[in-house]
Design a protein around this motif. Structure first.
Motif, PDB file in Angstrom:
ATOM      1  N   ASP A  19       1.025  -1.228  -0.028  1.00  0.00           N
ATOM      2  CA  ASP A  19       0.131   0.010   0.128  1.00  0.00           C
ATOM      3  C   ASP A  19       0.831   1.251  -0.076  1.00  0.00           C
ATOM      4  N   PHE A  20       1.959   1.326   0.701  1.00  0.00           N
ATOM      5  CA  PHE A  20       2.671   2.683   0.850  1.00  0.00           C
ATOM      6  C   PHE A  20       3.477   2.704  -0.265  1.00  0.00           C
ATOM      7  N   SER A  21       4.074   1.865  -1.273  1.00  0.00           N
ATOM      8  CA  SER A  21       4.534   1.921  -2.134  1.00  0.00           C
ATOM      9  C   SER A  21       3.835   2.240  -3.370  1.00  0.00           C
ATOM     10  N   ARG A  22       2.468   1.689  -3.355  1.00  0.00           N
ATOM     11  CA  ARG A  22       1.417   2.302  -4.319  1.00  0.00           C
ATOM     12  C   ARG A  22       1.223   3.785  -4.113  1.00  0.00           C
ATOM     13  N   LEU A  23       1.055   4.210  -2.739  1.00  0.00           N
ATOM     14  CA  LEU A  23       0.930   5.449  -2.401  1.00  0.00           C
ATOM     15  C   LEU A  23       1.995   6.585  -2.673  1.00  0.00           C
ATOM     16  N   GLY A  24       3.124   5.995  -3.188  1.00  0.00           N
ATOM     17  CA  GLY A  24       4.244   6.686  -3.541  1.00  0.00           C
ATOM     18  C   GLY A  24       5.375   7.190  -2.459  1.00  0.00           C
ATOM     19  N   TYR A  25       5.435   6.369  -1.503  1.00  0.00           N
ATOM     20  CA  TYR A  25       6.290   6.443  -0.546  1.00  0.00           C
ATOM     21  C   TYR A  25       7.469   5.412  -0.786  1.00  0.00           C
ATOM     22  N   ARG A  26       8.787   5.746  -0.533  1.00  0.00           N
ATOM     23  CA  ARG A  26       9.910   5.047  -0.634  1.00  0.00           C
ATOM     24  C   ARG A  26       9.729   3.927   0.603  1.00  0.00           C
ATOM     25  N   VAL A  27       9.743   2.760   0.317  1.00  0.00           N
ATOM     26  CA  VAL A  27       9.269   1.673   1.362  1.00  0.00           C
ATOM     27  C   VAL A  27      10.748   0.953   1.276  1.00  0.00           C
ATOM     28  N   LEU A  28      11.172   0.675   2.705  1.00  0.00           N
ATOM     29  CA  LEU A  28      12.274  -0.115   2.910  1.00  0.00           C
ATOM     30  C   LEU A  28      11.748  -1.357   3.639  1.00  0.00           C
ATOM     31  N   ARG A 132      -8.187  -1.584   3.673  1.00  0.00           N
ATOM     32  CA  ARG A 132      -9.324  -0.836   3.255  1.00  0.00           C
ATOM     33  C   ARG A 132     -10.586  -1.106   3.936  1.00  0.00           C
ATOM     34  N   GLY A 133     -11.235   0.144   4.594  1.00  0.00           N
ATOM     35  CA  GLY A 133     -12.427  -0.137   5.371  1.00  0.00           C
ATOM     36  C   GLY A 133     -12.376  -1.016   6.663  1.00  0.00           C
ATOM     37  N   ARG A 134     -11.294  -1.426   6.868  1.00  0.00           N
ATOM     38  CA  ARG A 134     -10.957  -2.124   8.245  1.00  0.00           C
ATOM     39  C   ARG A 134     -10.600  -1.187   9.288  1.00  0.00           C
ATOM     40  N   PRO A 135     -10.842  -1.339  10.455  1.00  0.00           N
ATOM     41  CA  PRO A 135     -10.466  -0.553  11.653  1.00  0.00           C
ATOM     42  C   PRO A 135      -8.845  -0.385  11.850  1.00  0.00           C
ATOM     43  N   TYR A 136      -8.316   0.539  12.054  1.00  0.00           N
ATOM     44  CA  TYR A 136      -6.994   0.530  12.245  1.00  0.00           C
ATOM     45  C   TYR A 136      -6.851   1.541  13.689  1.00  0.00           C
ATOM     46  N   VAL A 137      -6.429   0.801  14.813  1.00  0.00           N
ATOM     47  CA  VAL A 137      -6.312   1.518  16.042  1.00  0.00           C
ATOM     48  C   VAL A 137      -5.207   2.042  16.606  1.00  0.00           C
ATOM     49  N   LEU A 138      -5.134   3.406  16.706  1.00  0.00           N
ATOM     50  CA  LEU A 138      -3.908   4.111  17.419  1.00  0.00           C
ATOM     51  C   LEU A 138      -4.271   4.333  18.853  1.00  0.00           C
ATOM     52  N   THR A 139      -2.971   4.172  19.742  1.00  0.00           N
ATOM     53  CA  THR A 139      -3.182   3.878  21.220  1.00  0.00           C
ATOM     54  C   THR A 139      -2.035   4.984  21.835  1.00  0.00           C
ATOM     55  N   ASP A 148       3.512  13.877  15.907  1.00  0.00           N
ATOM     56  CA  ASP A 148       3.333  12.438  15.773  1.00  0.00           C
ATOM     57  C   ASP A 148       2.129  11.728  15.508  1.00  0.00           C
ATOM     58  N   LEU A 149       1.312  12.081  16.339  1.00  0.00           N
ATOM     59  CA  LEU A 149      -0.343  11.511  16.430  1.00  0.00           C
ATOM     60  C   LEU A 149      -0.896  11.995  14.957  1.00  0.00           C
ATOM     61  N   ASP A 150      -0.729  13.307  14.611  1.00  0.00           N
ATOM     62  CA  ASP A 150      -1.149  13.776  13.390  1.00  0.00           C
ATOM     63  C   ASP A 150      -0.698  13.086  12.131  1.00  0.00           C
ATOM     64  N   ALA A 151       0.704  12.870  12.182  1.00  0.00           N
ATOM     65  CA  ALA A 151       1.217  12.059  10.916  1.00  0.00           C
ATOM     66  C   ALA A 151       0.794  10.527  10.763  1.00  0.00           C
ATOM     67  N   MET A 152       0.941   9.832  12.075  1.00  0.00           N
ATOM     68  CA  MET A 152       0.183   8.426  11.929  1.00  0.00           C
ATOM     69  C   MET A 152      -1.139   8.597  11.494  1.00  0.00           C
ATOM     70  N   ALA A 153      -1.980   9.476  11.994  1.00  0.00           N
ATOM     71  CA  ALA A 153      -3.496   9.689  11.535  1.00  0.00           C
ATOM     72  C   ALA A 153      -3.452   9.673   9.901  1.00  0.00           C
ATOM     73  N   GLY A 154      -2.669  10.735   9.599  1.00  0.00           N
ATOM     74  CA  GLY A 154      -2.707  10.742   8.016  1.00  0.00           C
ATOM     75  C   GLY A 154      -2.234   9.437   7.272  1.00  0.00           C
ATOM     76  N   LEU A 155      -1.151   8.723   7.685  1.00  0.00           N
ATOM     77  CA  LEU A 155      -0.901   7.532   7.133  1.00  0.00           C
ATOM     78  C   LEU A 155      -2.133   6.399   6.985  1.00  0.00           C
ATOM     79  N   LEU A 159      -4.413   4.687   3.865  1.00  0.00           N
ATOM     80  CA  LEU A 159      -4.763   3.388   3.872  1.00  0.00           C
ATOM     81  C   LEU A 159      -6.243   3.178   3.620  1.00  0.00           C
ATOM     82  N   GLU A 160      -7.044   4.140   3.785  1.00  0.00           N
ATOM     83  CA  GLU A 160      -8.538   4.269   3.594  1.00  0.00           C
ATOM     84  C   GLU A 160      -9.085   2.999   4.856  1.00  0.00           C
ATOM     85  N   ALA A 161      -8.535   2.888   5.865  1.00  0.00           N
ATOM     86  CA  ALA A 161      -8.936   2.251   7.293  1.00  0.00           C
ATOM     87  C   ALA A 161      -9.717   3.071   7.698  1.00  0.00           C
ATOM     88  N   ARG A 162     -10.480   2.465   8.650  1.00  0.00           N
ATOM     89  CA  ARG A 162     -11.433   3.293   9.778  1.00  0.00           C
ATOM     90  C   ARG A 162     -10.533   3.619  10.921  1.00  0.00           C
TER      91      ARG A 162
END
Length: 283
Positions: A19-28, A132-139, A148-155, A159-162
């Motif tokens: 997904d991150f590769s598809r979104l244009g990020y460089r992925v290691l 996509r459409g699945r829950p993604y929980v941040l704690t 940092d929270l804003d950046a993670m929320a953006g990622l 991903l089109e997660a909930r």
């Protein structure tokens, strides 16, 4: 954030990479085995890979996608290589046992749990759009850096997660109910069927099993290592859920024993009415 590193290239790590590769990020990508790195490169999961954790030094964000019992250990090895402002996150299904230690290791850590998966494990079954459409929980905690929270929320949103945010403790009790307890209940159902003393009846039951048994037994047939780690690292919340589940099962048994069919009908009508709140959004 331009470069993302993924440590652990299994189902979740591999799917994040796609997904991150598809979104244009460089992925290691970092994996224990060279052949896993080679497969990830061949499938386009990552742009660069290694078995050496020092690769994460180039990343703006690092996802720890290892088994629960290795997260702290791997984080300790990763931290010396991180950029000063790099965000560190994990994908574990348990948070309370991990978040305090990981936060102490790195000030830019945020716990995460993408709630998507399959019965199978490994990079070979990784797929794009898994979240996509699945829950993604941040704690986040009181120590979490707001940026940092804003950046993670953006990622997560990309991903089109909930996306959901809650405390590690709230996460663990909620997940005990809808993920960890069902694994134990489903496994117990299968084990109970296996206790049928007459082989011919057990074989007949196996032959007659259809969609109802498939649905209720599916998670009990999952990867044993994952179920064991769920129980080990979320023990208290799981025990609490098991106790209340046993109470409800005992209530059903009591109603059947005394032939209280009206009472049983009322019980089942309550569960019928309650179920959509748990499953309708997942369909």
């Amino acid at each position: 954030m331009q470069t993302i590193a993924i440590v652990g290239l299994g189902l979740i790590g591999g799917s994040l990479g796609l997904d991150f590769s598809r979104l244009g990020y460089r992925v290691l990508g970092v994996a224990r085995r060279p052949e896993t790195v080679a497969m990830a490169l061949k499938r386009g999961v990552i742009h660069q890979g290694s078995t050496d954790l020092s690769l994460v030094a180039e990343a703006d964000g690092v996802f720890l996608c290892t088994p629960i019992d290795r997260v702290i250990e791997i984080a300790q090895q990763v931290v010396p290589h991180l950029k000063a402002e790099a965000i560190l996150t994990d994908v574990s299904s348990v948070k309370g046992a991990l978040v305090p230690g990981l936060t102490a290791l790195w000030p830019h850590f945020i716990g995460g749990h993408p709630m998507a998966g399959k019965a199978e494990a490994g990079l070979a079954v990784a797929e794009a759009h898994l979240f996509r459409g699945r829950p993604y929980v941040l704690t986040p905690t009181a120590d979490t850096v707001p940026q940092d929270l804003d950046a993670m929320a953006g990622l997560v949103d990309q991903l089109e997660a909930r996306r959901y945010c809650c405390s590690p403790q709230e996460h663990d009790q909620a997940v005990a109910w809808i993920s960890h307890l069902p694994v134990m209940v489903s496994s117990s159902l299968i084990q109970a069927c296996q206790q049928e003393p007459k082989p011919e009846l057990r074989q007949l039951a196996q032959a007659l099993a259809s969609s109802g048994f498939y649905d209720t037994s599916r998670v009990g047939g999952g990867v044993p290592e994952l179920g064991t780690l769920m129980a080990r690292y979320n023990r208290e919340a799981l025990l609490s859920s098991i106790a209340l589940y046993q109470r409800q099962l005992g209530q059903i048994r009591a109603l059947v024993e005394v032939e209280d069919w009206d009472g049983l009908h009322h019980f089942l009508a309550q569960t019928q009415a309650a179920r959509p709140a748990y499953v309708d959004d997942a369909l």
